[in-house]
Write a protein that holds these residues in place. Structure first.
Motif, PDB file in Angstrom:
ATOM      1  N   ILE A  49       0.841  -1.198   0.000  1.00 14.71           N
ATOM      2  CA  ILE A  49       0.000   0.000   0.000  1.00 14.71           C
ATOM      3  C   ILE A  49       0.876   1.248   0.000  1.00 14.71           C
ATOM      4  N   VAL A 106       1.212  -5.219   4.018  1.00 18.09           N
ATOM      5  CA  VAL A 106       0.316  -5.795   5.017  1.00 18.09           C
ATOM      6  C   VAL A 106       0.080  -7.251   4.649  1.00 18.09           C
ATOM      7  N   GLN A 121      -9.206  -8.662   4.056  1.00 16.91           N
ATOM      8  CA  GLN A 121      -9.946  -7.655   3.306  1.00 16.91           C
ATOM      9  C   GLN A 121     -10.593  -6.639   4.234  1.00 16.91           C
ATOM     10  N   ILE A 124      -7.822  -4.179   5.301  1.00 15.76           N
ATOM     11  CA  ILE A 124      -7.421  -3.310   4.201  1.00 15.76           C
ATOM     12  C   ILE A 124      -8.528  -2.298   3.875  1.00 15.76           C
ATOM     13  N   ILE A 181      -3.783   0.699  -2.967  1.00 18.48           N
ATOM     14  CA  ILE A 181      -3.066  -0.567  -3.142  1.00 18.48           C
ATOM     15  C   ILE A 181      -2.295  -0.512  -4.455  1.00 18.48           C
ATOM     16  N   SER A 184      -1.211  -6.340  -5.017  1.00 20.29           N
ATOM     17  CA  SER A 184      -1.921  -7.306  -4.161  1.00 20.29           C
ATOM     18  C   SER A 184      -1.595  -8.707  -4.640  1.00 20.29           C
TER      19      SER A 184
END
Length: 226
Positions: A49, A106, A121, A124, A181, A184
């Motif tokens: 991030i 993360v 999720q 985030i 983000i 991912s």
């Protein structure tokens, strides 16, 4: 007592072959057994991030964000349906690392695939939502300041200062950004490694010795008690 020791010695001599063979066989069996036979899989979700830029002391500071995301207050907001004990367990499996002045990673690991992804999720999305709300508030203040300054009538002497302030505010507006983000990773599954072969071999030897001990010694104790 002396008679019991004599009988134990006699039993050892009589069964010496299998007393030696049993630990060796169990040790060898432990060594050759598949090392993953007792392992369990774990799942890990991870994302990188980029921190926002709107002068917030926590959400824009990558040194503070790890503390923020693992704080009790934040996890309670992100995971309101979980108990304090469950959130404490989440905290122990949540990793937030500072990579640079503008980047953090993360990751969250668990043994249940769906729960791992759900918790990850939730963390985030809560962070990004809070960040977006703070960004919009800051951006609104800057827009209002620009509009107010542009509509203000000033004297010729103050015109230079007005233009300078407008220039600075417009630069601030251009540089404002929310967190986002940038990478991912797909959920990664790691198979359990189980116990290393050498440790399993040692465990097999110890089990063999224990079994031999019980076979030789325990009957004598029962005999003494009768």
């Amino acid at each position: 007592m002396k008679d019991m020791l004599t009988r134990i010695t006699r039993r050892i001599k009589k069964n010496i072959i299998w007393i030696i063979a049993l630990p060796v066989v169990l040790g060898a069996a432990g060594y050759v057994l598949p090392s993953k036979i007792s392992g369990t899989s774990s799942f890990t979700s991870e994302a990188a991030i980029a921190a926002g830029n709107y002068d917030h002391p926590l959400y824009n500071n990558t040194k503070e964000i790890p503390l923020l995301l693992t704080s009790d207050a934040f996890l309670k907001q992100a995971l309101p349906d979980k108990t304090d004990e469950e959130r404490a367990a989440v905290k122990s499996k949540l990793t937030v690392e500072t990579q640079s002045d503008s980047l953090i990673t993360v990751s969250y690991s668990g043994q249940n695939k769906q729960e791992t992804e759900s918790v990850f999720q939730a963390v985030i999305k809560t962070f990004l939502k809070n960040d977006q709300d703070l960004f919009e508030k800051r951006a609104k203040v800057v827009r209002q300041s620009i509009a107010a300054l542009e509509g203000e009538t000033v004297s010729a002497d103050a015109k230079v200062d007005k233009e300078r302030f407008l220039y600075e505010l417009n630069n601030t507006q251009l540089n404002l950004k929310a967190a986002g983000i940038i990478n991912s990773e797909p959920m990664n599954e790691t198979a359990g490694q189980g116990m290393p072969p050498k440790k399993k071999a040692v465990l097999g030897v110890l089990i063999g010795i224990a079994v031999a001990f019980m076979f030789i010694v325990i009957p004598e104790f029962f005999r003494e008690s009768l």
